[in-house]
Scaffold this active site. Structure first.
Site, PDB file in Angstrom:
ATOM      1  N   LYS A 153       0.867  -1.184   0.000  1.00 41.63           N
ATOM      2  CA  LYS A 153       0.000   0.000   0.000  1.00 41.63           C
ATOM      3  C   LYS A 153       0.902   1.232   0.000  1.00 41.63           C
ATOM      4  O   LYS A 153       1.508   1.566   1.009  1.00 41.63           O
ATOM      5  CB  LYS A 153      -0.931   0.017   1.207  1.00 41.63           C
ATOM      6  CG  LYS A 153      -1.920   1.178   1.183  1.00 41.63           C
ATOM      7  CD  LYS A 153      -2.854   1.137   2.382  1.00 41.63           C
ATOM      8  CE  LYS A 153      -3.871   2.260   2.306  1.00 41.63           C
ATOM      9  NZ  LYS A 153      -3.263   3.600   2.283  1.00 41.63           N
ATOM     10  N   TRP A 154       0.977   1.886  -1.127  1.00 43.96           N
ATOM     11  CA  TRP A 154       1.870   3.023  -1.298  1.00 43.96           C
ATOM     12  C   TRP A 154       1.267   4.274  -0.667  1.00 43.96           C
ATOM     13  O   TRP A 154       0.059   4.509  -0.758  1.00 43.96           O
ATOM     14  CB  TRP A 154       2.150   3.249  -2.779  1.00 43.96           C
ATOM     15  CG  TRP A 154       2.799   2.058  -3.406  1.00 43.96           C
ATOM     16  CD1 TRP A 154       2.174   1.023  -4.046  1.00 43.96           C
ATOM     17  CD2 TRP A 154       4.191   1.744  -3.399  1.00 43.96           C
ATOM     18  NE1 TRP A 154       3.096   0.085  -4.453  1.00 43.96           N
ATOM     19  CE2 TRP A 154       4.349   0.508  -4.068  1.00 43.96           C
ATOM     20  CE3 TRP A 154       5.326   2.396  -2.904  1.00 43.96           C
ATOM     21  CZ2 TRP A 154       5.586  -0.093  -4.247  1.00 43.96           C
ATOM     22  CZ3 TRP A 154       6.561   1.796  -3.085  1.00 43.96           C
ATOM     23  CH2 TRP A 154       6.690   0.568  -3.744  1.00 43.96           C
TER      24      TRP A 154
END
Length: 372
Positions: free
Chosen positions: A48-49
């Site tokens: 999850k950036w």
């Protein structure tokens, strides 16, 4: 951004138009909170950036970089838009804009890149050179002449992996192995990332729907409540009421550092907190650890890149109350995101709230994550 190139004949223009199957704006697919445990089953797991969500549309005459709020922010990221102009017409990518600083994703530096449109040109170009952004692609909605939104997530990822991405763009790592995803969730904070996303392998792309699951590590800590900021709406009596709590932790020298805030309270909870903290408010001439704090102590009312002047609305209180809060990660001595108030801890003393209680996060270069 306008695409470069010479004139085209009517036939080429028609073919280019036919290649575009999705036009902006298009709502992004969203994720729902899934707690701290990686779900098991038929999922495609991805990091999850922590950046700006962005859809990139390669149109015949221009590149559109659509933010989550459906604004075109291509003007603010000219280096990304220039690379995106190399994509085949009709391509639509979903991903994250990010800035890497000292090996980690730096959301603060990224935020400084968003400027008024009136600054397009000189100032924005300087920022692009000083803090260049990258685009991390994690989904593809369309290829020339093909709308892929009805395909499953795994097939879309395979199509994305086969696409030749320009230099400034990167393909996100992905795995179907839950054990690998668990390991990712444990170490990604060291690269400035935000957890793991789980996508059903057969799940279609559903614009505007929370069809994904986000997994974020959760920790608890005991912190000193040393002040509060007012909510945007006054209380029933017209006076200010608590909007967020200002949280502090002591260092080895006993100095109280601001580490973040807790908010998102219900109306009833705001009234309750305002009453509980009302008797602890300090007049401006009463000493407080954050008044005239020595150099090196982080305090909440100093100017920063989001606020040009000190915050004069905050209310400092006697640093006597200890609260237990839930947080996802602590980076550089601050909570990455807003913490959640769990309960008061009358059994704890303020001086027992120290940095020693926080887990150590090992640095992890973003380049290593992208190579997974």
């Amino acid at each position: 951004m306008t695409r470069q190139g010479g004139g085209v004949d009517d036939g080429a223009a028609e073919r280019a138009d036919a290649a575009v199957t999705i036009h902006p704006p298009c709502p992004v697919m969203l994720a729902k909170a899934g707690g701290a445990t990686v779900p098991l089953g038929d999922y495609l797991y991805e990091p999850k950036w922590d950046g700006f969500r962005c859809l990139i549309f390669a149109l015949p005459d221009r590149v559109v970089m659509q933010s989550r709020s459906e604004e075109d922010i291509a003007y603010a990221f000219p280096e990304v838009a220039a690379d995106a102009a190399q994509l085949p017409v009709g391509t639509v990518l979903d991903g994250e804009l990010a800035v890497i600083h000292e090996g980690r994703i730096d959301f603060g530096v990224l935020s400084s890149r968003l400027r008024p449109r009136s600054e397009a040109g000189g100032n924005i170009d300087v920022l692009a050179e000083r803090h260049p952004a990258i685009f991390i692609a994690f989904d593809v909605l369309a290829l020339p002449g093909r709308d892929l939104r009805d395909m499953g997530a795994l097939l879309r990822h395979q199509a994305l992996a086969q696409l030749h991405l320009p230099a400034i763009m990167h393909l996100t790592p992905a795995t179907q192995d839950a054990a690998v995803a668990v390991r990712w969730a444990d170490v990604l904070a060291g690269a400035g990332l935000d957890g793991v996303i789980a996508k059903p392998v057969d799940g279609t792309y559903q614009p505007g729907v929370r069809a994904l699951t986000k997994v974020k590590p959760e920790h608890t800590a005991d912190v000193v409540v040393a002040g509060w900021r007012p909510h945007k709406q006054p209380g029933a009596d017209g006076g200010p009421q608590v909007g967020s709590l200002l949280l502090g932790v002591h260092d080895d020298a006993g100095r109280l550092h601001h580490v973040g805030s807790a908010s998102s309270f219900s109306a009833a909870k705001r009234r309750e907190l305002t009453a509980e903290l009302g008797g602890l408010a300090l007049a401006d001439d009463v000493p407080h650890p954050w008044r005239d704090a020595p150099a090196g102590v982080r305090i909440p009312d100093t100017p920063n890149r989001w606020r040009r002047s000190a915050d004069k609305d905050l209310v400092l209180v006697k640093p006597e109350l200890v609260a237990e809060v839930r947080f996802d990660a602590m980076i550089d001595g601050r909570f990455r995101h807003v913490a959640r108030l769990l309960r008061w801890r009358p059994d704890r003393t303020p001086d027992s709230c120290t940095f020693e209680q926080f887990p150590t996060i090992e640095p992890l270069p973003v380049t290593d994550v992208l190579a997974w």
